[in-house]
Design a protein around this motif. Sequence first.
Motif, PDB file in Angstrom:
ATOM      1  N   ILE A 161       0.684  -1.168  -0.060  1.00 20.61           N
ATOM      2  CA  ILE A 161      -0.075  -0.090  -0.076  1.00 20.61           C
ATOM      3  C   ILE A 161       0.869   1.171  -0.089  1.00 20.61           C
ATOM      4  O   ILE A 161       1.773   1.330   0.895  1.00 20.61           O
ATOM      5  N   PHE A 162       0.730   2.086  -1.051  1.00 18.06           N
ATOM      6  CA  PHE A 162       1.682   3.377  -1.037  1.00 18.06           C
ATOM      7  C   PHE A 162       0.918   4.423  -1.514  1.00 18.06           C
ATOM      8  O   PHE A 162      -0.312   4.192  -2.124  1.00 18.06           O
ATOM      9  N   ASP A 163       1.538   5.532  -1.526  1.00 22.81           N
ATOM     10  CA  ASP A 163       0.773   6.785  -1.998  1.00 22.81           C
ATOM     11  C   ASP A 163      -0.410   7.198  -1.444  1.00 22.81           C
ATOM     12  O   ASP A 163      -1.745   7.662  -2.220  1.00 22.81           O
ATOM     13  N   THR A 164      -0.654   6.827  -0.094  1.00 20.51           N
ATOM     14  CA  THR A 164      -1.891   6.827   0.334  1.00 20.51           C
ATOM     15  C   THR A 164      -2.106   8.173   0.478  1.00 20.51           C
ATOM     16  O   THR A 164      -1.147   9.185   1.074  1.00 20.51           O
ATOM     17  N   LYS A 165      -3.350   8.710   0.371  1.00 20.27           N
ATOM     18  CA  LYS A 165      -3.745  10.139   0.279  1.00 20.27           C
ATOM     19  C   LYS A 165      -4.029  10.779   1.633  1.00 20.27           C
ATOM     20  O   LYS A 165      -4.200  10.048   2.857  1.00 20.27           O
ATOM     21  N   LYS A 166      -3.563  11.980   2.041  1.00 21.39           N
ATOM     22  CA  LYS A 166      -3.704  12.614   3.362  1.00 21.39           C
ATOM     23  C   LYS A 166      -4.878  12.300   4.108  1.00 21.39           C
ATOM     24  O   LYS A 166      -6.151  12.413   3.422  1.00 21.39           O
ATOM     25  N   GLY A 167      -4.919  11.715   5.165  1.00 24.12           N
ATOM     26  CA  GLY A 167      -6.105  11.701   6.006  1.00 24.12           C
ATOM     27  C   GLY A 167      -6.799  10.510   5.867  1.00 24.12           C
ATOM     28  O   GLY A 167      -8.073  10.230   6.378  1.00 24.12           O
ATOM     29  N   VAL A 168      -6.493   9.655   4.820  1.00 22.82           N
ATOM     30  CA  VAL A 168      -7.108   8.340   4.541  1.00 22.82           C
ATOM     31  C   VAL A 168      -7.017   7.614   5.747  1.00 22.82           C
ATOM     32  O   VAL A 168      -5.993   7.295   6.393  1.00 22.82           O
ATOM     33  N   GLU A 169      -8.261   6.580   5.995  1.00 20.36           N
ATOM     34  CA  GLU A 169      -7.972   5.645   6.905  1.00 20.36           C
ATOM     35  C   GLU A 169      -8.529   4.307   6.084  1.00 20.36           C
ATOM     36  O   GLU A 169      -9.377   4.243   5.181  1.00 20.36           O
ATOM     37  N   ARG A 170      -7.878   2.996   6.309  1.00 19.75           N
ATOM     38  CA  ARG A 170      -8.015   2.018   5.427  1.00 19.75           C
ATOM     39  C   ARG A 170      -8.518   0.834   6.360  1.00 19.75           C
ATOM     40  O   ARG A 170      -8.419   1.128   7.679  1.00 19.75           O
ATOM     41  N   GLY A 171      -8.792  -0.386   5.883  1.00 19.94           N
ATOM     42  CA  GLY A 171      -8.993  -1.365   6.789  1.00 19.94           C
ATOM     43  C   GLY A 171     -10.424  -1.670   7.055  1.00 19.94           C
ATOM     44  O   GLY A 171     -11.319  -1.612   6.366  1.00 19.94           O
TER      45      GLY A 171
ATOM     46  N   VAL B  39       8.047  -0.456   5.349  1.00 18.18           N
ATOM     47  CA  VAL B  39       9.448  -0.509   4.665  1.00 18.18           C
ATOM     48  C   VAL B  39      10.035   0.951   4.299  1.00 18.18           C
ATOM     49  O   VAL B  39      11.198   1.313   4.306  1.00 18.18           O
ATOM     50  N   LYS B  40       8.940   2.023   4.163  1.00 19.92           N
ATOM     51  CA  LYS B  40       9.206   3.174   4.152  1.00 19.92           C
ATOM     52  C   LYS B  40       8.215   4.030   4.727  1.00 19.92           C
ATOM     53  O   LYS B  40       7.069   3.519   4.718  1.00 19.92           O
ATOM     54  N   GLY B  41       8.541   5.171   5.710  1.00 17.19           N
ATOM     55  CA  GLY B  41       7.695   5.962   6.003  1.00 17.19           C
ATOM     56  C   GLY B  41       6.826   5.276   7.538  1.00 17.19           C
ATOM     57  O   GLY B  41       7.398   4.162   8.168  1.00 17.19           O
ATOM     58  N   SER B  42       5.920   5.777   7.676  1.00 20.06           N
ATOM     59  CA  SER B  42       5.138   5.261   8.696  1.00 20.06           C
ATOM     60  C   SER B  42       3.530   5.365   8.632  1.00 20.06           C
ATOM     61  O   SER B  42       2.974   5.952   7.942  1.00 20.06           O
ATOM     62  N   CYS B  43       2.860   4.422   9.394  1.00 21.56           N
ATOM     63  CA  CYS B  43       1.483   4.421   9.528  1.00 21.56           C
ATOM     64  C   CYS B  43       0.977   3.863  10.904  1.00 21.56           C
ATOM     65  O   CYS B  43       1.914   3.037  11.618  1.00 21.56           O
ATOM     66  N   THR B  44      -0.201   3.914  11.480  1.00 23.41           N
ATOM     67  CA  THR B  44      -0.601   3.494  12.513  1.00 23.41           C
ATOM     68  C   THR B  44      -1.741   2.511  12.456  1.00 23.41           C
ATOM     69  O   THR B  44      -2.718   2.860  11.427  1.00 23.41           O
ATOM     70  N   PHE B  45      -1.666   1.306  13.221  1.00 25.19           N
ATOM     71  CA  PHE B  45      -2.741   0.267  13.053  1.00 25.19           C
ATOM     72  C   PHE B  45      -3.657   0.352  14.260  1.00 25.19           C
ATOM     73  O   PHE B  45      -2.943   0.723  15.379  1.00 25.19           O
ATOM     74  N   VAL B  46      -4.867   0.238  14.185  1.00 23.75           N
ATOM     75  CA  VAL B  46      -5.652   0.149  15.475  1.00 23.75           C
ATOM     76  C   VAL B  46      -5.995  -1.373  15.413  1.00 23.75           C
ATOM     77  O   VAL B  46      -6.600  -1.736  14.332  1.00 23.75           O
ATOM     78  N   LEU B  47      -5.705  -1.783  16.537  1.00 21.17           N
ATOM     79  CA  LEU B  47      -6.176  -3.268  16.560  1.00 21.17           C
ATOM     80  C   LEU B  47      -7.281  -3.723  17.738  1.00 21.17           C
ATOM     81  O   LEU B  47      -7.039  -2.950  18.632  1.00 21.17           O
TER      82      LEU B  47
ATOM     83  N   ASP C 210       5.118   9.325   2.318  1.00 21.83           N
ATOM     84  CA  ASP C 210       6.051   8.434   2.009  1.00 21.83           C
ATOM     85  C   ASP C 210       5.849   7.039   2.157  1.00 21.83           C
ATOM     86  O   ASP C 210       6.797   6.125   1.804  1.00 21.83           O
ATOM     87  N   CYS C 211       4.864   6.662   2.854  1.00 23.11           N
ATOM     88  CA  CYS C 211       4.693   5.199   3.472  1.00 23.11           C
ATOM     89  C   CYS C 211       4.479   4.290   2.478  1.00 23.11           C
ATOM     90  O   CYS C 211       3.555   4.252   1.588  1.00 23.11           O
ATOM     91  N   VAL C 212       5.120   3.336   2.503  1.00 23.85           N
ATOM     92  CA  VAL C 212       5.109   1.917   1.732  1.00 23.85           C
ATOM     93  C   VAL C 212       5.008   0.716   2.805  1.00 23.85           C
ATOM     94  O   VAL C 212       5.739   0.495   3.455  1.00 23.85           O
TER      95      VAL C 212
END
Length: 138
Positions: free
Chosen positions: A39-49, A63-71, A105-107
């Motif tokens: 998953i890459f090129d995620t637009k600002k403010g987008v939430e997935r899952g 592998v690059k950048g960062s993102c947060t998981f809510v589990l 830049d999250c990948v």
Amino acid sequence: MTAFYKLVDFMIKGDERGSLIAIEQGYNAPFEIKRVYYIFDTKKGVERGFHAHKNLKQIAIAVKGSCTFVLDNGKKREELTLNTPTKGLLIEGLIWREMKDFSSDCVLVVLASEHYDECDYIREYDKFLEALHNDNSW
Ligand code: T46
């Protein structure tokens, strides 16, 4: 309560040229890897899952950048930020997941134990709680 997810540390094979990480089934990936997606090129403010899986096992690595998981395991919700290629988030069992706060830049690379199958998804939270209940009443 014990954690309902695991963070796997990957050993860096570093030398003067830089770093390399190898992920091998049965060594640092505890399942047969049948699929890889990213998953890459995620637009600002987008939430997935916003779903759980019935059977799928996965390892997610930023592998690059960062993102947060809510589990969420139906009893507890935890947030975990992935921001290094040296750690993988192992999710197995009935766990609701949401992803947010993707850096531009999250990948996010995900290794999966099964081929893509929409029937394995539980995309409604109520159905997830129901599945947990049925799972626990064995
Ligand atoms: C998960 C989280 C972490 C495919 O065709 N093949 C695939 O292997 C995948 C993963 C998705 N798709 C299609 C299905 C949708 O039309 O790609 C589209 C986006 O998938 P989805 O909305 O499920 O993506 P996310 O980011 O909400 O969830 C994904 C995975 O689907 C899921 O298994 O655990 O990342």
